[in-house]
Design an enzyme around this catalytic site. Structure first.
Site, short mmCIF file in Angstrom:
data_model
loop_
_atom_site.label_atom_id
_atom_site.label_comp_id
_atom_site.label_asym_id
_atom_site.label_seq_id
_atom_site.Cartn_x
_atom_site.Cartn_y
_atom_site.Cartn_z
N ASP A 485 0.85 -1.18 0.11
CA ASP A 485 -0.22 0.11 -0.10
C ASP A 485 1.19 1.50 -0.02
OD1 ASP A 485 -2.75 -0.48 0.03
OD2 ASP A 485 -2.61 -1.19 2.19
C1 BGC Z 1 0.31 1.66 6.50
C2 BGC Z 1 -0.42 0.66 5.79
C3 BGC Z 1 -1.34 0.53 5.67
C4 BGC Z 1 -1.44 1.68 4.68
C5 BGC Z 1 -3.10 1.42 4.33
C6 BGC Z 1 -0.46 2.93 5.74
O1 BGC Z 1 -0.61 4.18 6.50
O2 BGC Z 1 1.71 2.00 6.97
O3 BGC Z 1 0.52 -0.47 6.98
O4 BGC Z 1 -1.52 -0.77 4.37
O5 BGC Z 1 -1.69 3.12 5.24
O6 BGC Z 1 -4.26 1.47 5.05
C1 NOJ Z 2 -2.17 -3.43 5.46
C2 NOJ Z 2 -3.30 -4.19 4.32
O1 NOJ Z 2 -3.87 -4.27 5.38
C3 NOJ Z 2 -2.83 -4.73 3.18
O2 NOJ Z 2 -3.65 -4.64 2.47
C4 NOJ Z 2 -1.33 -5.02 2.73
O3 NOJ Z 2 -0.64 -5.75 1.68
C5 NOJ Z 2 0.05 -4.53 3.57
N1 NOJ Z 2 -0.51 -3.31 4.49
C6 NOJ Z 2 1.05 -3.74 2.90
O4 NOJ Z 2 0.81 -3.02 2.49
#
Ligand code: BGC
Ligand code: NOJ
Length: 813
Positions: A485
């Site tokens: 993400d």
């Molecule tokens: C977090 C991630 C998360 C993303 C989307 C980010 O701030 O570090 O772990 O998957 O937001 O929700």
């Molecule tokens: C948390 C999210 O829930 C998941 O979908 C994602 O793949 C990981 N973060 C890695 O960024």
């Protein structure tokens, strides 16, 4: 250092001190009513949705951490203490918290009084039941004053953080039976048809329903004036902050024990049947619920129900080996965590407030992988829900709300890996159940019933979404992000507070993902197989051809010489290459490309995995990338916003370690695969709990990487795709018992540490007992020696047996 121990016989983790390095929690309930409960009785419960139907107020990010819960204050001769230690923190002579499957029992002892609090959500009911046993172990009589306490919410929990002035005037309660049952009926008068209550099965000495009266305005949680005085005030809340507290006089002769049962329930009434008389709620349903749990025998029966429920679920996959840590992870805690992640997605934990995100499209599909063997019917329902939020062009809402099942417009779509996860989820479901009929279900797009097509058509659009969105090198366009993400190649953000994910300000037609390419190649055979079964030979052929083309593209444009590249950015520059100074290598494409079989024959797979070992492996697991970013790169996004070693910037993302573990088994390196797994599997980390800090019975999303100040320290336990992927890795690849479309594939690849083990697997109504003699030599390429019911078979596939039958398999690898 340990802070407790595993009691495998009772399927419990026993915490022996209230001072764990972080609150260690458990979940109660597995259907519609859920609770979070810490080892100090903190947490809250809710009906289906932690934001919209939260019964108890909970304050995240507070000082101290973890305040608010179900508290029992005991006044013994003027001194006030809690069996849960919190919130008074009065010293205890003994403390124990047993987190079990769907229940928690906390016992505290002080000056000869032993108080034991059992909390559970009985299967099929919308209530948390608290059984409190108090025993006088001294030689003198005791006259205790005992006060229960919970604080109500049951209004929009988001509102409660942002616009609570409104709630200060809406609070309303009702008191029944002299205070034995305390009702919270806030907002019931107008649009809510639901209320909550807290009942005790005894005559009370008094009660309170107004928070400030109970505590005293300037007292904190440790010094409620009511408990200090030893006398309830009979306060009736009008606005402000309604609570429920029963006051009990508990006289105990030497050696005597008394048991009280409290029910904290949630009730919905039909709109036309809401009132008993003007202004008085119709309590019939509450009374029914109370009746069911008014005696300790009923609580015991509910506990037995829970135990049977779990024995039944867990019997679908069980291993017996000489490694007790392996056994307890596979047989108890990993599947348990899979159930919790399936239920909660990423909504409510001690790291997620339950008021933010709904269900993730990607997350929920992955959760299915570890859950489907537990309750396949619920997996089926979930698949339909998820697919119903897909868009007609195959793209998908990134998230949807569990209560409404609608896609979330704030986040929208554009995470280009999302569509493919649906194929993974559906394929896992069909492998487990053989229910090909699900592909014929009519499923809408964006919840519009007029648009419905078969589920198979959804898969087709998912698959084609990749093909319709290829970039300059022929690799899939990444969109807002893929699995990572935080790799935001189309969002150049320089404005604080805007979202890295949703402020897409670039066209999105250049940045490409090698990871999605790996996913695409990996899932293509499943998609082709399903198409073929539907008589769509052309689609199958095309899918296979496209996968082979994509394989070539990856090897040509996605290979950096010693490992797979991660991506191409907006400017067409490589990401994850030795040509840059930072983040030369990323874990994700190494895992997914090898799992897809890319480069297995040509030797690239082995090279890539050797590079992982050399550059990413640490004492505590495999980091996501290395070296970490040390500066913010506007063209790469959130990943470079994290300090080195944390989260997606070179943290150990436990979610993707199993991809490497599975990939290692694909090239036959079971020893290495098992080593990797043990570095992140919680039971093996128990001894170093002071470093790891989080629960030693569940996986955490992230462990700080080698570049972080606090290397080895975990964050974000419970709600993470880590649970599902590790269960897949250990159960299907290391122990090697994997449901396939036409049979159970038996192909252990575990290395040589464990010589012998037995797996019992129930699948499609039959039971398989697989006795493995393991030399540790096999890789997934060389077939094991199998005998099925005494007859030798070739290959590693055991065709599914008739429901009701038991199949004995001997396997030598
Ligand atoms: C977090 C991630 C998360 C993303 C989307 C980010 O701030 O570090 O772990 O998957 O937001 O929700
Ligand atoms: C948390 C999210 O829930 C998941 O979908 C994602 O793949 C990981 N973060 C890695 O960024």
């Amino acid at each position: 250092m340990r802070f407790g121990y595993f009691d495998d016989k009772n399927r419990e983790y026993v915490i022996t001190t209230p001072k764990t390095p972080y609150p260690w929690i458990n979940y109660l309930g597995s259907e519609k009513f859920f609770s979070l409960v810490s080892h100090r009785a903190g947490g809250y419960c809710f009906y289906r949705d932690a934001r919209l139907r939260r019964l108890m107020r909970y304050r995240y990010n507070n000082v101290p951490t973890d305040v608010g819960g179900r508290y029992f204050y005991i006044n013994d001769g003027g001194e006030v203490w809690n069996p849960s230690f919190a919130p008074t923190n009065t010293a205890l002579d003994a403390f124990e918290c047993r987190h079990g499957l769907g229940y928690t029992r906390i016992t505290g002892e002080r000056k000869g009084v032993r108080a034991s609090l059992l909390m559970l959500v009985p299967t099929g009911h919308t209530a948390e039941v608290h059984e409190l046993r108090i025993k006088n172990n001294t030689a003198a009589p005791k006259n205790l004053k005992v006060f229960s306490f919970i604080e109500w919410c049951l209004w929009n929990a988001y509102d409660d953080m942002t616009n609570y002035q409104r709630n200060f005037s809406t609070g309303e309660v009702e008191v029944e039976g002299g205070g034995s049952t305390l009702y919270h009926k806030t907002e019931y008068r107008e649009r809510r048809d639901h209320f909550a209550f807290y009942h005790v099965n005894a005559k009370v000495a008094g009660f309170d329903t107004d928070r400030e009266t109970f505590f005293g305005l300037y007292n904190d949680w440790s010094a409620p004036q009511v408990a200090g005085k030893g006398e309830s005030s009979g306060s009736v809340a009008s606005g402000w902050a309604p609570i429920a507290s029963h006051g009990l006089d508990v006289a105990l002769a030497p050696g005597e024990e008394k048991t009280f049962v409290f029910t904290l329930g949630y009730v919905e009434n039909p709109r036309e049947d809401k009132w008993e008389k003007p202004g008085v709620i119709n309590k019939t349903r509450a009374h029914d619920l109370i009746q069911k749990f008014s005696q300790p025998e009923q609580v015991a029966a509910a506990m037995k129900g829970l135990a049977d429920h779990w024995s039944n679920l867990l019997s679908n996959y069980a291993v017996e080996s000489t490694d007790e840590k392996l056994n307890r992870t596979v047989n108890i805690w990993n599947p348990y965590q899979c159930m919790v992640t399936f239920n909660m997605s990423r909504s409510a934990s001690y790291f997620e407030t339950g008021i933010g995100r709904g269900m993730g499209f990607r997350d929920s599909n992955q959760d299915l992988l570890g859950f489907v063997h537990l309750v396949p019917e619920r997996a089926r329902e979930r698949i339909i829900d998820i697919a119903s939020t897909q868009f007609p062009d195959g793209s998908a809402y990134h998230q949807y709300q569990p209560l409404t099942k609608r896609g979330n417009n704030d986040v929208g779509s554009g995470f280009n890996d999302d569509p493919l996860w649906l194929i993974f989820g559906v394929a896992a479901y069909i492998r487990e159940t053989g229910d090909y009929g699900i592909l014929d279900e009519q499923v809408p797009y964006d919840n519009d019933p007029k648009s419905a097509t078969t589920l198979f058509e959804h898969l087709k659009r998912s698959f084609n979404h990749v093909l319709n969105n290829l970039g300059p090198h022929g690799l899939p366009l990444i969109g807002r992000a893929d699995w990572n993400d935080c790799l935001n190649l189309n969002c150049f953000s320089e404005t604080p507070d805007e979202s890295f994910q949703t402020t897409g300000n670039k066209t999105g037609r250049t940045a490409e993902s090698v990871f999605i390419a790996g996913m695409f190649v990996g899932v293509a055979p499943d998609y082709a197989y399903l198409a073929e079964r539907r008589g769509l030979a052309d689609d199958a052929k095309k899918a296979r051809a496209e996968a082979s083309k994509m394989t070539d593209v990856v090897l040509k444009h996605g290979w950096d010489g010693e490992w797979f590249l991660r991506a191409y950015d907006f400017f067409g520059k490589k990401v994850g290459t030795k040509e840059t100074k930072e983040a030369q290598i990323f874990i994700e494409p190494q895992g997914f490309c090898v799992m897809a079989g890319i480069g297995v024959e040509g030797g690239q797979a082995k090279k890539a995995l050797d590079s992982v070992k050399e550059r990413l492996d640490t004492k505590y697991g495999i980091v996501l990338n290395s070296p970490p970013y040390t500066e913010y790169h506007v063209e790469l996004g959130e990943i470079s916003s994290y300090p080195p070693g944390y989260k997606e910037n070179a943290g150990i993302f436990c979610h993707n370690n199993p991809w490497i573990i599975i990939a290692e088994t694909m090239i036959g390196r079971g020893d290495r695969a098992f080593e990797y797994w043990k570095k992140i599997a919680p039971a093996y980390l128990e001894e170093q709990s002071e470093i790891h800090r989080l629960e030693p019975y569940v996986y955490a999303q992230m462990i700080a990487g080698k570049d972080a100040v606090r290397h080895g320290e975990a964050k974000n336990s419970w709600l993470t795709g880590t649970a599902a992927w590790n269960f897949v890795a250990i159960s299907q690849y290391l122990l090697g018992v994997r449901p396939d479309f036409d049979g159970l594939r038996i192909h252990p690849c575990l290395g040589s540490e464990i010589g012998k083990f037995t797996v019992t697997r129930k699948c499609r109504g039959a039971e398989y007992r697989i006795h493995v003699k393991n030399s540790g030599k096999s890789g997934l390429s060389g077939a094991p020696k199998l005998t099925v019911d005494g007859k030798a078979v070739s290959g590693d596939l055991v065709p599914y047996a008739k429901p009701g039958s038991t199949v004995i398999i001997d396997c030598e690898v």
